[in-house]
Scaffold this motif. Structure first.
Motif, PDB file in Angstrom:
ATOM      1  N   GLN A 183       4.181  23.652  10.393  1.00 32.72           N
ATOM      2  CA  GLN A 183       3.618  22.518  11.131  1.00 32.72           C
ATOM      3  C   GLN A 183       4.702  21.488  11.400  1.00 32.72           C
ATOM      4  N   GLN A 184       4.504  20.667  12.398  1.00 31.75           N
ATOM      5  CA  GLN A 184       5.481  19.635  12.727  1.00 31.75           C
ATOM      6  C   GLN A 184       4.955  18.231  12.439  1.00 31.75           C
ATOM      7  N   SER A 185       3.659  18.082  12.252  1.00 31.31           N
ATOM      8  CA  SER A 185       3.075  16.756  12.041  1.00 31.31           C
ATOM      9  C   SER A 185       2.530  16.620  10.636  1.00 31.31           C
ATOM     10  N   TRP A 186       2.914  15.544   9.977  1.00 26.89           N
ATOM     11  CA  TRP A 186       2.382  15.225   8.661  1.00 26.89           C
ATOM     12  C   TRP A 186       0.946  14.739   8.837  1.00 26.89           C
ATOM     13  N   GLN A 187       0.072  15.148   7.916  1.00 28.18           N
ATOM     14  CA  GLN A 187      -1.331  14.758   7.964  1.00 28.18           C
ATOM     15  C   GLN A 187      -1.631  13.773   6.837  1.00 28.18           C
ATOM     16  N   LEU A 188      -2.251  12.651   7.183  1.00 27.28           N
ATOM     17  CA  LEU A 188      -2.640  11.659   6.194  1.00 27.28           C
ATOM     18  C   LEU A 188      -3.685  12.270   5.263  1.00 27.28           C
ATOM     19  N   ILE A 189      -3.559  11.981   3.972  1.00 28.96           N
ATOM     20  CA  ILE A 189      -4.561  12.410   2.987  1.00 28.96           C
ATOM     21  C   ILE A 189      -5.466  11.196   2.776  1.00 28.96           C
ATOM     22  N   PRO A 190      -6.609  11.150   3.450  1.00 30.75           N
ATOM     23  CA  PRO A 190      -7.418   9.927   3.436  1.00 30.75           C
ATOM     24  C   PRO A 190      -7.938   9.543   2.055  1.00 30.75           C
ATOM     25  N   ASP A 244       0.846  -1.193   0.000  1.00 28.50           N
ATOM     26  CA  ASP A 244       0.000   0.000   0.000  1.00 28.50           C
ATOM     27  C   ASP A 244       0.884   1.247   0.000  1.00 28.50           C
ATOM     28  N   PHE A 245       0.292   2.345  -0.434  1.00 30.20           N
ATOM     29  CA  PHE A 245       0.948   3.650  -0.360  1.00 30.20           C
ATOM     30  C   PHE A 245       0.067   4.567   0.474  1.00 30.20           C
ATOM     31  N   HIS A 246       0.683   5.315   1.369  1.00 28.32           N
ATOM     32  CA  HIS A 246      -0.028   6.292   2.198  1.00 28.32           C
ATOM     33  C   HIS A 246       0.537   7.664   1.881  1.00 28.32           C
ATOM     34  N   TRP A 247      -0.335   8.596   1.529  1.00 29.48           N
ATOM     35  CA  TRP A 247       0.079   9.950   1.135  1.00 29.48           C
ATOM     36  C   TRP A 247      -0.135  10.908   2.295  1.00 29.48           C
ATOM     37  N   TYR A 248       0.828  11.825   2.455  1.00 32.39           N
ATOM     38  CA  TYR A 248       0.782  12.784   3.566  1.00 32.39           C
ATOM     39  C   TYR A 248       1.115  14.180   3.052  1.00 32.39           C
ATOM     40  N   ARG A 249       0.583  15.186   3.764  1.00 29.59           N
ATOM     41  CA  ARG A 249       0.930  16.582   3.473  1.00 29.59           C
ATOM     42  C   ARG A 249       1.254  17.283   4.786  1.00 29.59           C
ATOM     43  N   ILE A 250       2.052  18.354   4.633  1.00 32.47           N
ATOM     44  CA  ILE A 250       2.394  19.163   5.803  1.00 32.47           C
ATOM     45  C   ILE A 250       2.419  20.621   5.370  1.00 32.47           C
ATOM     46  N   ALA A 251       1.778  21.454   6.169  1.00 32.22           N
ATOM     47  CA  ALA A 251       1.738  22.891   5.900  1.00 32.22           C
ATOM     48  C   ALA A 251       2.978  23.554   6.495  1.00 32.22           C
ATOM     49  N   PRO A 252       3.397  24.693   5.941  1.00 36.02           N
ATOM     50  CA  PRO A 252       4.546  25.410   6.497  1.00 36.02           C
ATOM     51  C   PRO A 252       4.330  25.705   7.982  1.00 36.02           C
ATOM     52  N   ASP A 272      -3.705  21.208  -1.539  1.00 39.48           N
ATOM     53  CA  ASP A 272      -2.272  20.954  -1.384  1.00 39.48           C
ATOM     54  C   ASP A 272      -1.407  22.200  -1.585  1.00 39.48           C
ATOM     55  N   VAL A 273      -1.999  23.295  -2.062  1.00 38.92           N
ATOM     56  CA  VAL A 273      -1.234  24.508  -2.375  1.00 38.92           C
ATOM     57  C   VAL A 273      -0.477  24.986  -1.131  1.00 38.92           C
ATOM     58  N   GLY A 274       0.812  25.251  -1.311  1.00 37.15           N
ATOM     59  CA  GLY A 274       1.667  25.752  -0.237  1.00 37.15           C
ATOM     60  C   GLY A 274       2.202  24.663   0.676  1.00 37.15           C
ATOM     61  N   GLN A 275       1.777  23.431   0.471  1.00 35.69           N
ATOM     62  CA  GLN A 275       2.191  22.351   1.350  1.00 35.69           C
ATOM     63  C   GLN A 275       3.188  21.420   0.659  1.00 35.69           C
ATOM     64  N   GLN A 276       3.903  20.680   1.465  1.00 32.08           N
ATOM     65  CA  GLN A 276       4.781  19.635   0.948  1.00 32.08           C
ATOM     66  C   GLN A 276       4.043  18.305   1.055  1.00 32.08           C
ATOM     67  N   LEU A 277       4.397  17.392   0.148  1.00 34.02           N
ATOM     68  CA  LEU A 277       3.790  16.061   0.164  1.00 34.02           C
ATOM     69  C   LEU A 277       4.870  14.996   0.194  1.00 34.02           C
ATOM     70  N   MET A 278       4.512  13.855   0.752  1.00 28.00           N
ATOM     71  CA  MET A 278       5.380  12.680   0.704  1.00 28.00           C
ATOM     72  C   MET A 278       4.487  11.449   0.677  1.00 28.00           C
ATOM     73  N   VAL A 279       5.099  10.330   0.315  1.00 24.51           N
ATOM     74  CA  VAL A 279       4.384   9.061   0.314  1.00 24.51           C
ATOM     75  C   VAL A 279       5.167   8.083   1.181  1.00 24.51           C
ATOM     76  N   VAL A 280       4.436   7.198   1.839  1.00 19.72           N
ATOM     77  CA  VAL A 280       5.048   6.129   2.623  1.00 19.72           C
ATOM     78  C   VAL A 280       4.579   4.817   2.012  1.00 19.72           C
ATOM     79  N   SER A 281       5.546   3.999   1.586  1.00 19.84           N
ATOM     80  CA  SER A 281       5.201   2.681   1.052  1.00 19.84           C
ATOM     81  C   SER A 281       5.253   1.679   2.191  1.00 19.84           C
TER      82      SER A 281
END
Length: 159
Positions: free
Chosen positions: A106-113, A96-104, A126-135
């Motif tokens: 902020q310290q905690s990544w938020q799951l994108i359900p 599975d892949f889990h996608w997350y975003r974080i706003a400038p 997602d504008v202004g935020q960073q994204l990452m994925v966790v496999s």
């Protein structure tokens, strides 16, 4: 009487020998295999050091495995664009892949359900935020999680 006392003493010492694994009675003194001692407290300390060393080796192996498998993101950090995730290296296929975003700031990544699968189309949220994925991959009782490097911040127009 002396023979009986000697026999009892020898029997007691023989039982004591079995109580201290790796040690034996030699010419009236307790001799232990190098690294072992007749003192239980000292044996506990030796075993704790060995456990600590083993845990250190396990950490090194896990770090090396993390270098073999990496989660990668491809695509521009632009609203409407699609980010694609992949898992490099050898090992189990991603479960599975889990996608997350974080706003400038902020310290905690938020799951994108609503983000599921190996690709994600960027939205105005997602504008202004960073994204990452966790496999998440695994075999049997072993689960391996690998996070990608963050991308972003996401913009509305190409830079």
């Amino acid at each position: 009487m002396a023979a009986l006392l000697g026999s009892l003493l020898a029997s007691g010492l023989a039982q004591a020998q079995g109580m201290v694994p790796g040690c034996q009675l030699v010419d009236g003194s307790l001799q232990c295999v190098p690294g072992l001692t007749a003192d239980p407290e000292q044996q506990i300390q030796i075993l704790r050091k060995q456990i600590s060393a083993d845990q250190g080796l396990e950490t090194v192996v896990n770090q090396q495995q993390a270098l073999v498998q990496q989660a990668l993101l491809a695509g521009p950090a632009l609203v409407g664009a699609v980010l694609s995730a992949s898992l490099t290296g050898s090992g189990a296929a991603p479960v599975d892949f889990h996608w997350y975003r974080i706003a400038p700031g902020q310290q905690s990544w938020q799951l994108i359900p609503e983000a599921r699968g190996a690709s994600y189309r960027l939205t105005m949220l997602d504008v202004g935020q960073q994204l990452m994925v966790v496999s998440v991959s695994g075999a049997g009782t072993t689960t391996v999680r690998q996070s990608s490097q963050p991308v972003g911040p996401v913009t509305q127009t190409p830079r």
